[in-house]
Design an enzyme around this catalytic site. Structure first.
Site, PDB file in Angstrom:
ATOM      1  CG  HIS A 174      -1.904  -1.141   1.175  1.00 28.03           C
ATOM      2  ND1 HIS A 174      -2.279  -1.861   2.281  1.00 28.03           N
ATOM      3  CD2 HIS A 174      -2.573  -1.686   0.118  1.00 28.03           C
ATOM      4  CE1 HIS A 174      -3.152  -2.790   1.916  1.00 28.03           C
ATOM      5  NE2 HIS A 174      -3.348  -2.700   0.613  1.00 28.03           N
ATOM      6  CD  GLU A 177      -0.242   0.293   4.478  1.00 29.02           C
ATOM      7  OE1 GLU A 177       0.455  -0.726   4.399  1.00 29.02           O
ATOM      8  OE2 GLU A 177      -1.484   0.286   4.429  1.00 29.02           O
ATOM      9  CG  HIS A 301       0.576  -4.174   5.218  1.00 27.84           C
ATOM     10  ND1 HIS A 301      -0.177  -3.752   4.165  1.00 27.84           N
ATOM     11  CD2 HIS A 301       1.053  -5.394   4.865  1.00 27.84           C
ATOM     12  CE1 HIS A 301      -0.166  -4.667   3.207  1.00 27.84           C
ATOM     13  NE2 HIS A 301       0.576  -5.683   3.615  1.00 27.84           N
ATOM     14  CD  GLU A 375      -1.575  -3.704   9.174  1.00 30.35           C
ATOM     15  OE1 GLU A 375      -1.110  -2.556   8.996  1.00 30.35           O
ATOM     16  OE2 GLU A 375      -2.300  -4.272   8.335  1.00 30.35           O
TER      17      GLU A 375
END
Lengths: 451, 429
Positions: A174, A177, A301, A375
């Protein structure tokens, strides 16, 4: 007189030729692959005799052929001895980045200490050039806008595929990010810089192949840097005029399982594309994984500080959930010990939200290897969301380094030789649960979903 | 002036995530004409178009009623009246479709957007001394404005997201031109031009419910210097040729940026500052023009201007931007007809202009060309000239059918115009 003149010309031209050769010669003295080749023989030959006659380093067996690394100077003698072999060096290599090395470090500008595509390119090339005996830059594929998707391989013989466990660390599925580019890149830098100083790192690099793919989505990354900071998807111009496919919903495992974990709507932030692997970026990752048997993978991420494992497509336990959970918990504990930052551990579907067609489910589902989505910080939107300060980059990298090293070492400790069908937890068995088996991404058309 | 501009550039609130029209399949990933640094209207900016020049098909090499030709062919000035003070007021209305985050993935419009601009964009003073002419010019020849955007998203009647986009900017030229009549048929000229410009770009996004704000501010101060060489030759009494040459040059841009994320609830204030010196490599421009006197009061001009955009390069915050451009040949032609009449006992000339311009754009990912139709008129006496010119451009190639309109009103004072009128009388007799 004439002969003296000729002599002078000869001496001058010899000197000049030698000078040019020195100038343009590759610094090959410590560069293993320049002196070695990969060759293969039929299994039917008399291997014992061959081994006794020549110093061959076994590499792998595949089908009816056996592969070896051999110094180039032995090629002719082997051939003259009547052995029939095939030169496989090129076949077994992915496309290598052949751009002249040592380009400038371009960091700075709009994105501060973070890396844009060209800054990343420069950084990766500098690593590959500066640490050529243990790092090599590959290009598993190109993005939609023709940017390279880089794979930096760190290992003791980076130009050849050795019989070693492989771990992939990926970032920037993404675009917004940004921190997910920095963490794998800094891990790569840490590994190469500490190779000669830290025996633990040396052992890791010598015994495993670590593949760093810091930006799966280079087009999106540049759009995020230069145009709109919060851009997420790739830069596909969809048929309805909207832009982007969510690359982390475009993998084939359970692609389009439902419309909660991804969306069929092109305008959606989680648009899964017109078919699995419809995007060149995910196709590049697929090629990389198909051509290299990996033993584990982490996809970085942000944000939310969590370590997630399959399944993401449905709130169902993975067959090896206990092990995945143990590994994730250990990684979270190692992270906590560095900065005291807590990363939640859990099944992706229940800990964060449903995601179908994501990288981690695909890796676990198809290759049966441990795969995690990490994450990175911050915890939530009010603490920065997709923003991290430049000062946070080092801290976030530092806290994630032990976790990555732990996973690599765990893979090394469980590696069973990389034969076909071998996974870190034993014999290959397809994971249970509904699945979409994809042979050709073009077989799927828009809107064809599995419920 | 700014107030007028602001009023005309009304905020646009037509932002939805679905298109209501079919997008051309051309240019899959092309950002189109309006890249970050693109001037409004066209890439091929050649000097400055005062009214007569604009009206006669953007004629700028072999014919001019004002001293703005100092920026394209200063040699022509050696044939000008003894002195000339020139002032130009311009209006430009350009249509845009893709730019920045509009129609490139984030915000979508239902059609083309407009950018409108009124400005006094030229002031020039030209003085003749024997065979020499000296000219001072001030020109605002490039504009980087974009339509303002104010987007608001409501969720259950509550505003949950706003985006505001502002981009303004222009480039100003300060020039000194020297030209000399070498003999009865030939003159040469040189202009030294200083460039000063700026671009301001502001993006502000807020999430009112969470009291979160994101800012992306960028500014660039542009400076540079270039020269213009010109030749003008009267081949015969009817035919004249002009030559213009602008060697490649670099512009420097001091670029600064601030990217910020502010969330009082989380006591979060993240700021990333950027500061770089950028370079814009502007390629060579070469122009050739001819003027043919069909009758004493009717003439035709044909001009071709070559822009070697292939050699253009642009760094933005220290990163080389991909600009796959091609070479361009801009071709124009114009007619000028002069009628005379007497009013209040004085003699006046009323010129009428008609012209065309084919203006291909340099991008290679899409093929885009503007086709202009130009016309205008005016009134001249022995001491002044008031000219009106307009150009209407239609774009083909991008699939968006962009339009571009320009209007120029020029006021010139010629203390020595009597001599020219007398000369024309003699020609007629």
């Amino acid at each position: 007189m004439i002969s003296r003149k000729r002599k002078k010309i000869f001496i001058f031209s010899s000197f000049w030729t030698a000078f040019l050769l020195l100038l343009f010669a590759q610094p090959g003295a410590d560069n293993f692959p320049d002196t070695h080749e990969i060759i293969s023989f039929s299994r039917k030959i008399d291997l014992k005799n061959l081994f006794e006659s020549y110093p061959l380093d076994p590499l792998m067996a595949d089908g009816d052929r056996i592969y070896f690394i051999v110094e180039r100077k032995y090629l002719d003698p082997i051939h003259q001895s009547g052995y029939d072999f095939r030169l496989e060096t090129d076949k077994l290599s992915l496309e290598i980045d052949k751009t002249p090395k040592g380009s400038l470090n371009l960091q700075g500008g709009l994105n501060g200490a973070y890396h844009s595509y060209s800054e990343l390119t420069s950084a990766l090339r500098n690593i590959a050039a500066g640490y050529s005996p243990i790092a090599r830059l590959y290009i598993p594929g190109k993005s939609l806008e023709n940017r390279n998707i880089y794979g930096l391989k760190i290992s003791d013989n980076p130009s050849i595929r050795e019989n070693e466990p492989r771990v992939a660390l990926l970032g920037c599925h993404h675009a917004r990010e940004w921190i997910s580019v920095e963490v794998p890149l800094l891990i790569a830098e840490y590994l190469v810089k500490n190779y000669n100083q830290d025996t633990r790192i040396k052992n890791i690099v010598d015994s495993a192949e670590i593949w760093i793919i810091p930006s799966v989505n280079p087009d999106g990354l540049d759009y995020s840097v230069f145009t709109y900071r919060l851009w997420r998807k790739n830069r596909r111009l969809n048929l309805d005029g909207t832009y982007g496919v969510d690359l982390n919903r475009n993998y084939s495992y359970q692609w389009g399982y439902d419309n909660l974990g991804s969306s069929p709507e092109p305008a959606s932030e989680v648009f899964r594309g017109t078919g699995p692997f419809s995007e060149p970026e995910t196709e590049a990752i697929r090629n990389l994984f198909i051509n290299n048997r990996f033993s584990a993978a982490i996809s970085y991420h942000s944000y939310s500080q969590s370590i997630l494992f399959p399944w993401g497509y449905a709130d169902l336990p993975a067959e090896k959930e206990a092990l995945l959970s143990d590994l994730a918990s250990t990684m979270a504990e190692l992270i906590f010990r560095v900065n005291g930052r807590e990363y939640e551990v859990g099944r992706a579907s229940s800990s964060l939200y449903l995601t179908n067609g994501d990288f981690t489910d695909w890796v676990y589902g198809f290759f049966e290897i441990p795969a995690f989505t990490i994450e990175l910080p911050p915890l939530d939107l009010i603490h920065g969301g997709f923003f991290n300060s430049e000062q946070d980059i080092q801290q976030i990298f530092r806290e994630n380094l032990p976790a990555a090293l732990y996973l690599i070492e765990w893979v090394m400790s469980t590696f069973e030789g990389g034969q076909k069908g071998k996974t870190p937890w034993g014999k290959l068995r397809l994971a249970k649960g509904p699945r979409t088996v994809v042979k050709d991404s073009r077989a799927f058309s828009k809107g064809k979903e599995r419920k | 002036m700014n107030r007028i501009t602001d009023r005309l550039k009304k905020p646009i609130l037509v932002i939805i995530f679905l298109f209501s029209q079919v997008i051309s399949s051309a240019a899959q990933l092309s950002p189109g004409q309006y890249l970050e640094e693109a001037p409004l209207g066209t890439w091929n900016i050649f000097g400055l178009d005062t009214a007569a020049s604009l009206a006669a098909g953007f004629s700028q090499i072999v014919s001019s009623r004002s001293n703005s030709i100092a920026l394209t062919n200063p040699a022509f000035l050696a044939l000008s009246p003894q002195s000339n003070l020139s002032l130009n007021l311009s209006f430009n209305q350009a249509q845009l479709f893709k730019y920045w985050l509009v129609n490139t993935g984030v915000l979508s419009s239902t059609g083309n957007l407009y950018c409108r601009l009124w400005q006094i964009n030229y002031l020039g003073l030209s003085l003749r001394w024997r065979q020499w002419a000296f000219t001072l010019v001030y020109a605002r020849n490039e504009n980087y404005d974009r339509p303002d955007i104010d987007y608001q998203s409501l969720s259950d009647g509550v505003m949950d997201n706003t985006i505001s986009l502002r981009q303004t900017g222009s480039q100003t030229l300060f020039g000194l031109a020297v030209s000399r009549k070498l003999n009865s048929r030939l003159s040469a000229g040189l202009s030294l031009v200083k460039i000063k410009g700026s671009v301001e770009r502001k993006l502000e996004e807020t999430w009112p419910l969470d009291e979160i704000q994101m800012l992306d501010d960028r500014s660039q101060k542009i400076s540079g210097f270039y020269t213009v060489f010109g030749l003008f030759c009267r081949i015969t009494d009817r035919l004249s040729l002009g030559l213009s040459f602008i060697p490649p040059y670099h512009k420097k841009a001091k670029s600064q940026s601030l990217l910020a994320y502010i969330s009082p609830q989380g006591d979060t204030g993240i700021e990333i500052y950027g500061e770089e010196v950028d370079r814009i490599k502007t390629p060579v421009v070469f122009g050739l023009g001819s003027r043919f006197l069909l009758r004493s009061n009717l003439e035709i001009h044909v001009e071709a201007v070559y822009f070697n955009w292939k050699r253009y390069s642009y760094t933005y915050f220290a990163e080389e931007m991909a600009r796959p451009f091609r070479q361009i040949l801009r071709i124009s032609s114009g007619l000028e007809y002069r009628s005379r009449f007497r009013l209040f006992g004085k003699e006046f000339i009323s010129p009428y202009y008609l012209g065309v311009l084919i203006d291909p754009q340099p991008m290679t990912d899409i093929s885009s060309t503007y086709y202009y139709l130009t016309f205008g008129s005016g009134l001249s006496s022995d001491s002044f000239s008031l000219t009106f010119g307009t150009a209407i451009g239609f774009e083909r190639g991008s699939g968006q059918k962009l339009k571009n309109q320009k209007v120029s009103i020029t006021l010139d004072f010629y203390p020595d115009l009597k001599r020219i009128i007398r000369g024309e009388r003699n020609d007629k007799s």
